[in-house]
Design an enzyme around this catalytic site. Structure first.
Site, PDB file in Angstrom:
ATOM      1  N   LYS A  85       0.839  -1.204   0.000  1.00  0.00           N
ATOM      2  CA  LYS A  85       0.000   0.000   0.000  1.00  0.00           C
ATOM      3  C   LYS A  85       0.874   1.254   0.000  1.00  0.00           C
ATOM      4  CE  LYS A  85      -3.946   1.956   2.571  1.00  0.00           C
ATOM      5  NZ  LYS A  85      -4.864   1.788   3.721  1.00  0.00           N
TER       6      LYS A  85
ATOM      7  N   SER B  56      -9.894   1.798   2.911  1.00  0.00           N
ATOM      8  CA  SER B  56      -9.004   2.548   2.050  1.00  0.00           C
ATOM      9  C   SER B  56      -7.974   1.685   1.304  1.00  0.00           C
ATOM     10  CB  SER B  56      -8.248   3.588   2.881  1.00  0.00           C
ATOM     11  OG  SER B  56      -7.374   2.957   3.805  1.00  0.00           O
TER      12      SER B  56
ATOM     13  N   SER C  37     -10.015  -0.598   7.061  1.00  0.00           N
ATOM     14  CA  SER C  37      -9.411  -0.400   5.734  1.00  0.00           C
ATOM     15  C   SER C  37      -8.705  -1.609   5.129  1.00  0.00           C
ATOM     16  CB  SER C  37      -8.434   0.779   5.782  1.00  0.00           C
ATOM     17  OG  SER C  37      -9.148   1.983   5.788  1.00  0.00           O
TER      18      SER C  37
END
Lengths: 89, 486
Positions: free
Chosen positions: B79, B154, B178
């Site tokens: 990420k 997210s 997330s």
């Protein structure tokens, strides 16, 4: 409750133009209404003893990064220093 | 079957038996990226050259007969809020569009030491604020199972890349759901570890008391293996715990006889789709068939969790994001009159709307006259929620809930309505508030869209959670399916 969005934006160091002001005021109003209504709990905030942090000894470590490396991401550099607008009159 | 379709543990055995090379696996993943990335948009930055280089190194080490870690040579995607030395780390924000960290996050050092191959950096909601990955400055990631739908967020890129075969495993971060919510939407497995078990050093901070980095994968074994790599005390993160961790994969056992499962009524009420409830309850029956004992329980403060979450997380975010001022790194506005004007223009131009909303909410709840009514009250609610979980875990070993109230929604469906967007996290935020571990595992499909269930455990009970998930995976088969995307 009425939120003074201009004041909050100023505290946040964010400027909102007049087009966006209405939108942010409405959003913020709805979000603040949503988070309202938390119950009153008559307890004290207790420190979680199981989760004490373990701090490092206060010893400076040097040589991990060069000055040049750290300055590489800076928006403006002159003579190895960060350039900022005049702060003292 | 192509190599990119296999799990990390399958590929790990193949590497050991010399049935394939790390370069072949890595190339298979890149071929898949070439084929589907234009439809899925998982990645912000692709690092093919360095990945192939690393894969070659691993192949050479294997050829020399060196003893390597179980995940050596396996591709992993990261990420884009996790710092990677020399690789741009943007947090999907204009603010950090050109930021190249001079250091690695501890988890990145760990995956490098395990000789994993980093394929690239993944799309996300800007600064991890969002539930759909629509708040990225760069692009919108699509759900591989239906590209008109969101992947969740997210960590949308982290879930979509694993679900589409653009990554074998990935790392995400989870502040309020997330990792778990996008894993649910994309039909993969994702773990939000116990707070303080994985170092946050180098994770760009959103809400430091809630943030955790965790693994996403397509099998329980893979999750256990990757979690073993990343967990552990780090002197660079004062909140990380000193403790011994088992070899999670070696300790996996599908035997859940006598395991007590709690079903909290509050997670199955209004606002949760019927199709989600029925798939989750069907899955609970499978656990029961395997010898688990199911109990109905109540966690009455659940309804306040989302309120407390938005107060606490935004308060921390408003403080954490104060560092983005256009001075030391990141974006700086071009035209300004003085220092304050530079701060304001830089932040107004550099941050997207959702980030601005959260900073302003955080500033508001911490401002003079409101602190007691909001922040302090939220912290007391947090304490209460923690107590309720702790008390409940005297009677049960794990808790099973839906991970998200519905399957993935359409792109654009909730964009103009922050409150509807926040509701997507209603089942996951209590776990962060309480600092507990939670895992999403797919449990069914509704018209082709995945539905996931969440297993919540006591602090540091990841092994118990893995065993429950492993038992379920063994019983119903692996439900992580890679769609063709043709």
């Amino acid at each position: 409750m009425d939120i003074d969005i201009k004041y909050i934006a100023k505290l946040s160091r964010i400027s909102i133009n007049s087009n966006d002001e209405q939108k942010f005021r409405k959003n913020m109003q709805e979000i603040v209404d949503m988070v309202n209504g938390l119950p009153e709990i008559n307890e004290e905030l207790a420190l979680d003893k199981n989760n004490a942090m373990i701090l490092r000894d206060d010893i400076a470590e040097t040589g991990k990064f060069s000055r040049e490396e750290l300055m590489k991401n800076a928006p403006e550099v002159q003579a190895g220093c960060l350039v900022v607008p005049k702060t003292v009159e | 079957m192509e190599l990119y379709e296999k799990t990390a543990s399958e590929l790990s055995s193949m590497l050991k038996n010399k049935e394939c090379s790390s370069v072949e696996i890595t190339e298979s993943v890149y071929n898949r990226i070439d084929k589907v990335e234009s439809k899925v948009n998982s990645y912000i930055t692709i690092c093919k050259e360095s990945a192939i280089e690393k894969a070659k190194e691993v192949d050479n080490a294997f050829a020399e007969g060196k003893e390597l870690s179980p995940l050596a040579g396996i591709p992993i995607a990261v990420k884009d809020n996790i710092s990677t030395k020399g690789i741009r780390t943007t947090c999907a924000s204009k603010m950090l569009e050109n930021y190249v960290p001079p250091f690695n996050a501890t988890v990145v050092d760990k995956i490098n030491s395990a000789d994993m191959v980093i394929t690239g950096k993944l799309n996300m909601d800007e600064f991890a604020m969002g539930s759909s990955t629509e708040n990225s400055f760069f692009k919108k990631t699509c759900n591989p199972h239906d590209t008109s739908r969101v992947p969740g967020g997210s960590s949308g890129g982290s879930a979509a890349s694993v679900a589409s075969g653009e990554a074998i495993v990935s790392l995400g971060s989870d502040t309020g759901g997330s990792i778990r919510q996008p894993s649910s939407y994309c039909g993969v497995i994702g773990l939000k570890p116990t707070y303080s078990s994985v170092s946050r050093y180098g994770l760009v901070a959103f809400a430091s008391s809630l943030d955790q980095i965790g693994p996403i994968a397509r099998s329980v074994e893979d999750i256990a293996m990757l979690y073993s790599v990343i967990c552990g005390r780090d002197k660079m993160d004062a909140t990380s715990k000193v403790r011994e961790y088992p070899d999670f994969k070696a300790s996996l056992s599908p035997n859940i006889k006598g395991l007590r499962i709690g079903i909290p009524a509050e997670y199955y009420g209004e606002g949760i789709d019927d199709s989600v409830k029925s798939e989750v309850m069907n899955a609970v029956k499978e656990f029961e068939k395997n010898g688990a004992i199911v109990k109905n329980i109540s966690l009455p403060s659940t309804e306040y969790a989302i309120k407390a979450y938005y107060i606490i997380s935004s308060a921390e975010a408003s403080s954490n994001l104060a560092r983005f001022d256009g001075v030391k790194y990141g974006y700086r506005a071009e035209n300004y009159e003085n220092l304050i004007d530079m701060y304001e223009k830089t932040r107004s131009e550099g941050f997207g709307d959702e980030v601005k909303r959260r900073i302003m909410l955080g500033t508001f709840v911490l401002s003079s006259g409101y602190y007691d009514a909001y922040y302090k009250r939220a912290k007391l609610v947090q304490q209460k929620i923690k107590q309720e979980f702790n008390d409940t875990f005297n009677d049960v070993d794990i808790i099973i809930t839906p991970t998200a109230p519905s399957k993935a929604f359409k792109i654009g469906e909730n964009s103009d309505n922050p409150l509807k967007m926040y509701a997507a996290d209603v089942c996951t935020v209590p776990v962060n508030i309480a600092g507990l571990p939670g895992l999403n595992i797919p449990c069914g499909y509704d018209n082709g869209m995945p539905i996931g269930l969440q297993i919540i455990g006591r602090e540091f009970s990841e092994q118990t959670i893995f065993n429950a998930a492993y038992s379920y995976e063994k019983t119903v088969g692996n439900l992580c399916r890679i769609p063709s995307l043709d």
